[in-house]
Scaffold this motif. Structure first.
Motif, PDB file in Angstrom:
ATOM      1  N   ASP A  83       0.804  -1.216   0.000  1.00  0.00           N
ATOM      2  CA  ASP A  83       0.000   0.000   0.000  1.00  0.00           C
ATOM      3  C   ASP A  83       0.841   1.272   0.000  1.00  0.00           C
ATOM      4  OD1 ASP A  83      -2.412  -1.189  -0.171  1.00  0.00           O
ATOM      5  OD2 ASP A  83      -2.857  -1.170   1.970  1.00  0.00           O
ATOM      6  N   ALA A  84       2.151   1.141   0.107  1.00  0.00           N
ATOM      7  CA  ALA A  84       3.004   2.328   0.140  1.00  0.00           C
ATOM      8  C   ALA A  84       3.853   2.492  -1.106  1.00  0.00           C
ATOM      9  CB  ALA A  84       3.919   2.301   1.367  1.00  0.00           C
ATOM     10  N   SER A  85       4.081   1.426  -1.864  1.00  0.00           N
ATOM     11  CA  SER A  85       4.979   1.535  -3.010  1.00  0.00           C
ATOM     12  C   SER A  85       4.703   0.433  -4.018  1.00  0.00           C
ATOM     13  CB  SER A  85       6.449   1.461  -2.548  1.00  0.00           C
ATOM     14  OG  SER A  85       6.713   0.195  -1.978  1.00  0.00           O
ATOM     15  N   HIS A  86       5.245   0.627  -5.209  1.00  0.00           N
ATOM     16  CA  HIS A  86       5.153  -0.377  -6.269  1.00  0.00           C
ATOM     17  C   HIS A  86       6.436  -0.315  -7.080  1.00  0.00           C
ATOM     18  CE1 HIS A  86       3.352  -2.905  -9.422  1.00  0.00           C
ATOM     19  NE2 HIS A  86       4.062  -2.145 -10.242  1.00  0.00           N
ATOM     20  N   HIS A  87       6.978  -1.476  -7.410  1.00  0.00           N
ATOM     21  CA  HIS A  87       8.178  -1.517  -8.239  1.00  0.00           C
ATOM     22  C   HIS A  87       8.082  -2.687  -9.203  1.00  0.00           C
ATOM     23  CE1 HIS A  87      12.257  -1.182  -9.637  1.00  0.00           C
ATOM     24  NE2 HIS A  87      12.520  -2.419  -9.280  1.00  0.00           N
ATOM     25  N   GLY A  88       8.398  -2.421 -10.451  1.00  0.00           N
ATOM     26  CA  GLY A  88       8.435  -3.473 -11.460  1.00  0.00           C
ATOM     27  C   GLY A  88       9.740  -3.407 -12.229  1.00  0.00           C
ATOM     28  N   SER A  89      10.246  -4.562 -12.643  1.00  0.00           N
ATOM     29  CA  SER A  89      11.511  -4.619 -13.364  1.00  0.00           C
ATOM     30  C   SER A  89      11.438  -5.732 -14.400  1.00  0.00           C
ATOM     31  CB  SER A  89      12.667  -4.868 -12.394  1.00  0.00           C
ATOM     32  OG  SER A  89      13.898  -4.920 -13.069  1.00  0.00           O
TER      33      SER A  89
END
Length: 793
Positions: A65-71
């Protein structure tokens, strides 16, 4: 058994490195082939060997709920990592990815695994080394230097040795960033584990394929690892603030356009189409490339004659011999094509002399050539490839709502079924799914337009985007809400950037967000520094709160979280001293209108027993407007709007005051002529229903204007004219009729005063001309000159 692993440092997506890797695996037939790649994908390596069409990528994600990261971990056929996967399986080696998962904090700043990002100090040192080497060899640019050193050789031991020397000098004694150190410790632990395994079917040896930046460090680190009987454990992602975390990896189709360094890809090779042709055709790649380039240029109507083709061929051969190349390389061809085809002076550098996206002003011929060399290949996944549940949910929802991708649709928002279709499509817009476009519809969620038209195309990149969108949630609704929350967290500070997103939330029927996002929204309101931005935005949000029944937004928690603190902040900003610029006048007045409507709605809510309305008692707003009205230093438009706002509210709370016409005229008479129109604009904007129809006010205003001296009238006229714009056309006509009656001209139509002035000169221009004529006559009189009067025939 060799006591050292064969660590091959590569440049990602280099055909020369891919050939080297494939040749050494076939020759050595090692027991283990270890590859820089996401170790969490090891249990699913078989998915990579389904009947796919390259390029493809492993998309890894982590979100809470605080961040999102995709790679992404992309593969093309000419990628060394892909050849290691394929040939390693071919020789029956144990193939493993050995890097940290791409959702690990070590990749927090990276969008692709192969960026090999170093810290700034190392990057500067590596750039200096490559620049010095290029100057020594008379080669310009990193990519041309790489081709010159490595891409023209056959795969062999000499290539391996020169790659090792190159990367050792490139890395030097740099420890690397903290993220790279963590990754290298993980990869070294895998190498140490594999090296200490007993022979497998009589086979020994460990071959490692990794980015050249990591190779020197891994050669040193693996022997320092403690003995281990099991391979390193894949880290578990840290939980978010709410204890929940979503993470995983899926195969996605990729494209050469995304892979191209000139499209912004941070590592690897530019022009992937060119290098794929080198992989497929070898020496025949040149003819293939020329055919593609000439066909593209002629198809676009750009100059590309047979003579140009011959000239480019001759130039490329000459440049190759001059530069010591066995046959023309990529930069030889690009320089030759530019020399033969570009006829005018260049407004931007040649695209292959720098890294990154093409710069503005690049010659159209060069733009097309770079696009051809980038290639147009698009990946395609085998139908049996596991995919995130979002795709199945979307397919079910499209079927349930009678929608088909590839076809357009027209929706009536008053029809319940069409409203549900609209919600689904707006959620896909939030997920940024390519091909989903609203071609017609209202600009605001609360509108008097009830028709939407949509284009539902199926571009090649749509499938990949849907798989990547699955990182946000298992259903379209959950994913759209998570994507909305991320957009709200990263919106420009201040409410101006939030209102469009909240309108999108209304269209997508997503009224609820997490508590953390609500806190961020309140902080955004608290940081807004301009009344003219905050107050009108609050009016739009209150409209959503009160009338968002069909959208599911009525009394939405996030609207309540904004309106209460927002009103408090807006009143505080309103009371601050200062003038209002001409450019902000309209927004300032609309801010007063919005606040007055919010206070009126709040009073109505409380009168009907709704004590949960998010607006505090109106006493403070009344006090602020009263003080603003009484402040002689405040902007005239703000004083006029304050009086207009007080009109209806004071009556509702039982405050006795002087008649409105008297109070309004007292305000106008106390102002300088140039300020009268601004104050009148504020008055008419907020109290036109009372003032414009009040004969006493009309007569008093006419008397005030008649009493102005000519110079003062010229100063007052522009703002006075602007003030009456706040009256609708019908009310302006009624006012004109009353004015004619005051001057004994009731027999004339009101159009005499409301009609546009013929010709190009507006009324204020004519008034200024009259003033200049009066001044000229006065000057002539002072010199004793009397203008000649024409005789009347």
């Amino acid at each position: 058994m060799s006591d050292q692993p064969d660590i091959i440092g590569v440049r990602h997506h280099s055909p020369a490195c891919a050939r080297l890797v494939a040749a050494r695996i076939r020759r050595q037939r090692p027991a283990f082939v270890l590859i820089e790649g996401p170790a969490d994908f090891n249990p699913r390596l078989d998915e990579l060997h389904l009947d796919h069409r390259l390029p493809l990528a492993i998309y890894s994600h982590r979100s809470d709920d605080a961040s999102h990261h995709g790679s992404w971990t992309p593969f093309a056929e000419h990628s060394p990592e892909w050849q290691a996967l394929v040939v390693g399986r071919e020789v029956d080696a144990q193939v493993r990815f050995i890097d940290l998962p791409a959702w690990d904090d070590a990749f927090a700043a990276l969008e692709n695994r192969y960026a090999d990002s170093a810290d700034h100090a190392h990057q500067a040192r590596a750039d200096a080394y490559e620049r010095a080497l290029g100057e020594r060899l008379a080669v310009q640019g990193r990519d041309a230097l790489w081709d010159h050193l490595f891409e023209q050789d056959e795969a062999g031991d000499s290539l391996h040795e020169r790659l090792h020397t190159y990367f050792v000098h490139l890395r030097g004694d740099d420890r690397g960033s903290l993220g790279n150190q963590q990754r290298e410790q993980m990869m070294a632990a895998w190498i140490a584990w594999a090296m200490r395994q007993p022979p497998r079917d009589g086979r020994h040896g460990v071959l490692v394929v990794c980015g050249g930046y990591h190779a020197p460090a891994l050669q040193r680190l693996w022997a320092q690892q403690p003995p281990a009987s099991a391979p390193p454990e894949v880290p578990v992602p840290a939980t978010g603030p709410d204890g929940l975390v979503r993470h995983g990896s899926f195969l996605v189709p990729y494209t050469f356009k995304r892979l191209d360094a000139f499209a912004g890809y941070a590592s690897g090779m530019p022009s992937p189409g060119w290098y794929q042709w080198q992989w497929e055709h070898g020496a025949g790649a040149d003819a293939h490339m020329l055919g593609q380039v000439m066909a593209r240029l002629r198809g676009r109507g750009l100059p590309a004659s047979t003579a140009d083709l011959i000239a480019a061929r001759l130039r490329a051969d000459g440049l190759a011999r001059l530069r010591g190349h066995a046959r023309p390389q990529r930069v030889d061809w690009l320089d030759a094509l530019a020399g033969a085809l570009v006829k005018d002076a260049l407004d931007a550098p040649l695209p292959w002399t720098y890294r990154g996206r093409l710069r503005a002003g690049t010659d159209p011929v060069l733009v097309q050539i770079m696009d051809v060399l980038a290639g147009d290949s698009s990946g395609l996944l085998d139908p049996h490839t596991p995919q995130p549940p979002l795709l199945a949910d979307l397919s079910a929802q499209l079927h349930a709502h009678g929608l088909t991708l590839g076809q357009g649709c027209q929706l009536d928002l008053l029809d319940p079924q069409d409203r549900h279709r609209s919600v689904l499509l707006h959620r896909l817009l939030l997920l940024q799914v390519p091909g989903i476009t609203r071609t017609h519809g209202p600009a605001q969620a609360i509108s008097d337009t009830f028709e939407e038209r949509w284009s539902l195309a199926r571009p090649v990149e749509q499938h990949a985007a849907l798989i990547e969108a699955g990182a946000w949630g298992a259903t379209v609704g959950d994913a759209a809400r998570a994507r909305l929350e991320d957009a709200l967290r990263h919106a420009d500070r201040g409410i101006a950037g939030l209102v469009p997103l909240l309108n999108r939330a209304a269209w997508a029927a997503l009224p609820a967000v997490s508590a953390a996002v609500l806190d961020d929204l309140a902080a955004a309101v608290a940081s807004e520094a301009r009344f003219e931005v905050l107050a009108p935005a609050l009016g739009e949000l209150d409209l959503l709160r009160r009338h968002g029944h069909m959208l599911g937004m009525q009394e939405a928690p996030m609207l309540k979280a904004l309106l209460g603190p927002g009103l408090d902040r807006a009143l505080w900003l309103l009371e601050a001293p200062g003038q209002v610029s001409t450019a902000d006048t309209d927004a300032h007045v609309r801010g007063h209108l919005a606040l007055r409507q919010i206070i009126t709605d709040s009073l109505a809510d409380h009168e009907h027993g709704d004590s949960a309305a998010p607006i505090p008692a109106p006493a403070r707003a009344l006090a602020v407007w009263q003080r603003k009205l009484a402040n002689a230093q405040a902007a005239a438009v703000s004083r006029g709007a304050s009086l207009g706002a007080l009109v209806g509210l004071r009556e509702r709370v039982g405050v006795a005051v002087a008649p409105l016409a008297e109070e309004a005229m007292a305000l106008l008479q106390g102002l300088a002529p140039a300020q009268m129109g601004d104050a009148l604009a504020g008055l008419l904007a907020l109290a036109r229903d009372r003032l414009a129809s009040e004969p006493t006010f009309t007569a008093a205003l006419d008397t005030l204007v008649q009493a102005l001296q000519p110079d003062d009238f010229i100063l007052a006229l522009p703002a006075l004219r602007s003030a009456f714009v706040w009256l609708p056309a019908r009310e302006r006509g009624a006012l004109a009729t009353r004015m004619l009656a005051l001057h004994g001209a009731a027999h004339l139509s009101g159009r005499v005063l409301t009609a546009a002035v013929p010709g190009q000169a507006p009324a204020d221009v004519l008034a200024r001309a009259a003033q200049r004529e009066t001044e000229a006559l006065a000057a002539l009189a002072r010199w004793g000159i009397t203008p000649v009067q024409k005789a009347t025939p």
